[in-house]
Design a protein around this motif. Structure first.
Motif, PDB file in Angstrom:
ATOM      1  N   LYS A  72       0.870  -1.176   0.000  1.00  0.00           N
ATOM      2  CA  LYS A  72       0.000   0.000   0.000  1.00  0.00           C
ATOM      3  C   LYS A  72       0.909   1.229   0.000  1.00  0.00           C
ATOM      4  O   LYS A  72       2.057   1.166   0.449  1.00  0.00           O
ATOM      5  CB  LYS A  72      -0.832   0.002   1.287  1.00  0.00           C
ATOM      6  N   LYS A  73       0.385   2.344  -0.457  1.00  0.00           N
ATOM      7  CA  LYS A  73       1.206   3.569  -0.458  1.00  0.00           C
ATOM      8  C   LYS A  73       1.748   3.845   0.951  1.00  0.00           C
ATOM      9  O   LYS A  73       2.881   4.209   1.136  1.00  0.00           O
ATOM     10  CB  LYS A  73       0.360   4.756  -0.930  1.00  0.00           C
ATOM     11  N   LEU A  74       0.908   3.647   1.954  1.00  0.00           N
ATOM     12  CA  LEU A  74       1.323   3.976   3.330  1.00  0.00           C
ATOM     13  C   LEU A  74       2.395   3.000   3.829  1.00  0.00           C
ATOM     14  O   LEU A  74       3.252   3.369   4.620  1.00  0.00           O
ATOM     15  CB  LEU A  74       0.104   3.959   4.251  1.00  0.00           C
ATOM     16  N   ASP A  75       2.378   1.751   3.336  1.00  0.00           N
ATOM     17  CA  ASP A  75       3.444   0.786   3.698  1.00  0.00           C
ATOM     18  C   ASP A  75       4.792   1.352   3.255  1.00  0.00           C
ATOM     19  O   ASP A  75       5.768   1.381   3.986  1.00  0.00           O
ATOM     20  CB  ASP A  75       3.257  -0.539   2.933  1.00  0.00           C
ATOM     21  N   VAL A  76       4.806   1.775   1.978  1.00  0.00           N
ATOM     22  CA  VAL A  76       6.064   2.226   1.369  1.00  0.00           C
ATOM     23  C   VAL A  76       6.521   3.533   2.015  1.00  0.00           C
ATOM     24  O   VAL A  76       7.670   3.680   2.411  1.00  0.00           O
ATOM     25  CB  VAL A  76       5.860   2.406  -0.161  1.00  0.00           C
ATOM     26  N   LEU A  77       5.564   4.442   2.177  1.00  0.00           N
ATOM     27  CA  LEU A  77       5.895   5.760   2.757  1.00  0.00           C
ATOM     28  C   LEU A  77       6.420   5.603   4.186  1.00  0.00           C
ATOM     29  O   LEU A  77       7.487   6.122   4.538  1.00  0.00           O
ATOM     30  CB  LEU A  77       4.638   6.642   2.752  1.00  0.00           C
ATOM     31  N   SER A  78       5.691   4.840   5.011  1.00  0.00           N
ATOM     32  CA  SER A  78       6.115   4.727   6.419  1.00  0.00           C
ATOM     33  C   SER A  78       7.449   3.989   6.511  1.00  0.00           C
ATOM     34  O   SER A  78       8.294   4.335   7.343  1.00  0.00           O
ATOM     35  CB  SER A  78       5.060   4.027   7.282  1.00  0.00           C
ATOM     36  N   ASN A  79       7.670   3.026   5.601  1.00  0.00           N
ATOM     37  CA  ASN A  79       8.962   2.321   5.627  1.00  0.00           C
ATOM     38  C   ASN A  79      10.104   3.298   5.354  1.00  0.00           C
ATOM     39  O   ASN A  79      11.097   3.328   6.070  1.00  0.00           O
ATOM     40  CB  ASN A  79       8.960   1.191   4.599  1.00  0.00           C
ATOM     41  N   GLU A  80       9.923   4.149   4.348  1.00  0.00           N
ATOM     42  CA  GLU A  80      10.978   5.120   4.020  1.00  0.00           C
ATOM     43  C   GLU A  80      11.238   6.062   5.194  1.00  0.00           C
ATOM     44  O   GLU A  80      12.378   6.351   5.546  1.00  0.00           O
ATOM     45  CB  GLU A  80      10.571   5.942   2.785  1.00  0.00           C
ATOM     46  N   VAL A  81      10.155   6.496   5.851  1.00  0.00           N
ATOM     47  CA  VAL A  81      10.306   7.423   6.982  1.00  0.00           C
ATOM     48  C   VAL A  81      11.104   6.776   8.106  1.00  0.00           C
ATOM     49  O   VAL A  81      12.052   7.358   8.635  1.00  0.00           O
ATOM     50  CB  VAL A  81       8.913   7.858   7.489  1.00  0.00           C
ATOM     51  N   PHE A  82      10.769   5.513   8.429  1.00  0.00           N
ATOM     52  CA  PHE A  82      11.473   4.855   9.534  1.00  0.00           C
ATOM     53  C   PHE A  82      12.928   4.571   9.171  1.00  0.00           C
ATOM     54  O   PHE A  82      13.837   4.811   9.982  1.00  0.00           O
ATOM     55  CB  PHE A  82      10.757   3.568   9.952  1.00  0.00           C
ATOM     56  N   VAL A  83      13.180   4.116   7.946  1.00  0.00           N
ATOM     57  CA  VAL A  83      14.569   3.814   7.564  1.00  0.00           C
ATOM     58  C   VAL A  83      15.408   5.090   7.667  1.00  0.00           C
ATOM     59  O   VAL A  83      16.472   5.121   8.298  1.00  0.00           O
ATOM     60  CB  VAL A  83      14.631   3.226   6.137  1.00  0.00           C
ATOM     61  N   LYS A  84      14.884   6.193   7.128  1.00  0.00           N
ATOM     62  CA  LYS A  84      15.665   7.456   7.159  1.00  0.00           C
ATOM     63  C   LYS A  84      15.858   7.935   8.599  1.00  0.00           C
ATOM     64  O   LYS A  84      16.933   8.368   8.989  1.00  0.00           O
ATOM     65  CB  LYS A  84      14.965   8.519   6.310  1.00  0.00           C
ATOM     66  N   ALA A  85      14.787   7.843   9.406  1.00  0.00           N
ATOM     67  CA  ALA A  85      14.896   8.325  10.794  1.00  0.00           C
ATOM     68  C   ALA A  85      15.923   7.483  11.561  1.00  0.00           C
ATOM     69  O   ALA A  85      16.774   8.024  12.275  1.00  0.00           O
ATOM     70  CB  ALA A  85      13.532   8.242  11.480  1.00  0.00           C
ATOM     71  N   LEU A  86      15.888   6.159  11.361  1.00  0.00           N
ATOM     72  CA  LEU A  86      16.796   5.277  12.114  1.00  0.00           C
ATOM     73  C   LEU A  86      18.242   5.468  11.672  1.00  0.00           C
ATOM     74  O   LEU A  86      19.142   5.569  12.500  1.00  0.00           O
ATOM     75  CB  LEU A  86      16.352   3.817  11.948  1.00  0.00           C
ATOM     76  N   VAL A  87      18.458   5.558  10.359  1.00  0.00           N
ATOM     77  CA  VAL A  87      19.840   5.748   9.882  1.00  0.00           C
ATOM     78  C   VAL A  87      20.370   7.098  10.377  1.00  0.00           C
ATOM     79  O   VAL A  87      21.471   7.207  10.913  1.00  0.00           O
ATOM     80  CB  VAL A  87      19.899   5.670   8.338  1.00  0.00           C
ATOM     81  N   SER A  88      19.523   8.123  10.303  1.00  0.00           N
ATOM     82  CA  SER A  88      19.997   9.473  10.688  1.00  0.00           C
ATOM     83  C   SER A  88      20.248   9.565  12.197  1.00  0.00           C
ATOM     84  O   SER A  88      20.936  10.473  12.661  1.00  0.00           O
ATOM     85  CB  SER A  88      18.983  10.537  10.272  1.00  0.00           C
ATOM     86  N   SER A  89      19.699   8.608  12.969  1.00  0.00           N
ATOM     87  CA  SER A  89      19.916   8.683  14.430  1.00  0.00           C
ATOM     88  C   SER A  89      21.391   8.426  14.764  1.00  0.00           C
ATOM     89  O   SER A  89      21.858   8.784  15.844  1.00  0.00           O
ATOM     90  CB  SER A  89      19.052   7.624  15.154  1.00  0.00           C
TER      91      SER A  89
END
Ligand code: AHG
Ligand code: MN
Ligand code: MN
Ligand code: MN
Length: 336
Positions: A72-89
């Protein structure tokens, strides 16, 4: 003065975790920083979910994930948000997401001491009809220095440092355990902060609700069939259990944690390992259940003792009130 104290004594997640961290003299706040990035991701998903229909976020993304599910669009969007947030931490070295076929190895300069396994959007089938969905995560500490390898995340669930979920329901609720019990926080949108609302959650020892997809009944094995039969036609004079099944693991587990009872996704002839994924669904929820005084069983063993061999491995699962899971264990033991 209680009312005043309430207004000024805001127990946010950050403050709560800092208090917990103070028990670890060597802690440098890394965990708190990691958690604040997970919380940021959840706030983003919460605001996206709340306006999904308006922001054209419902419907398919037109891709299929490693699970063979249409994303779903929200699956893909939320995955990108979490990956970027976690890497940037700057606090993670390996990430495992339901939506990525391979584990993500963070570049050296951005590496930290933690591995995070997560289901960025759980209950995707419920997005388009605005039924509760969620995010699930678990956190491991890297075992030793050196180049991180995949076996750093193929650890049994009992090695998790922390686990939790965020449920995007009528209110946005974040439930977390760092190994010292389970606490629930509710998002105050006016502050943009999660405030402690469910301190020290304990699951009732026995419940009156069972939660399973009865549509799979014809494919269940003997013990599961017998257990569900007992829920509907008790032989000990007790009253039948109610069936509640939302179809989002986060929502079904949250209700089970607060009200008691049992949530099960058993093996069946079509899927002998059940449907739920070990690393980012079974382990985090089993961790929370045990921390709240309940238990989690795979049909063969304690769920947290499982040692996964692959990052998207599945397992049957029975979790919830201690006594209810005991009844399932007895039926599987009798089968041996
Ligand atoms: P996801 O949306 O992350 O793929 O997870 C869906 C899971 C879980 O949320 C839920 O308990 C289960 O699928 C429901 O499966 P059925 O529809 O087969 O009952
Ligand atoms: Mn999915
Ligand atoms: Mn899921
Ligand atoms: Mn998912």
């Amino acid at each position: 003065h209680a009312a005043d104290a309430l207004r000024t004594d805001l127990m946010t997640i950050t403050r709560f975790v800092l208090n917990e961290q103070s028990k670890y003299p060597e802690s440098r706040g890394d965990f708190t920083i990691l958690l604040s990035h997970i919380v940021l991701g959840c706030k983003f998903v919460c605001s996206s979910v709340n306006k999904a229909g308006l922001a054209k976020l419902i419907g398919l993304a037109g891709e299929t994930n490693v699970q063979g599910e249409e994303q779903k669009k929200l699956d893909v969007l939320s995955n990108e948000v979490f990956v970027k947030a976690l890497v940037s931490s700057g606090r993670t070295s390996i990430l495992v997401s339901e939506e990525d076929e391979e584990a993500i190895f963070v570049e050296a300069p951005k590496r930290g001491r933690y591995c995070v396994v997560f289901d960025p959007l759980d209950g995707s089938s419920n997005i388009d009809c605005s039924v509760s969905i969620g995010t699930i995560f678990g956190i491991y500490m890297l075992k030793d220095g050196g180049e991180p390898t995949l076996d750093e995340v193929l650890q049994p669930g009992k090695n998790m440092l922390a686990a939790g979920y965020c449920m995007y329901g009528s209110s946005c609720t974040f439930v977390l355990s760092t190994g010292e019990g389970v606490n629930g926080f509710t998002l105050d949108p006016s502050l943009g902060e999660f405030i402690l609302t469910h301190p020290d959650i304990k699951i009732p020892k026995k419940g009156k609700i069972y939660s399973v997809n009865e549509g799979n009944a014809k494919n269940w094995d003997g013990p599961t069939t017998k257990y569900v039969e007992k829920c509907k036609f008790p032989t000990d004079g007790s009253s039948s259990k109610s069936l509640r099944y939302i179809g989002s693991m986060v929502a079904d587990v949250h209700r089970t944690l607060l009200y008691g009872g049992i949530f099960l996704y058993p093996a069946d002839k079509k899927s002998p390992s059940g449907k739920l994924r070990v690393l980012y669904e079974v382990f985090p929820m089993s961790f929370l259940m045990e921390q709240a005084g309940g238990q989690a069983f795979t049909g063969k063993q304690r769920a947290l003792d499982l040692v996964p061999k692959k990052i998207h491995e599945r397992s049957p699962i029975f979790m919830g009130s201690y006594d209810d899971v005991e009844d399932v264990k007895a039926l599987y033991a009798a089968e041996e």
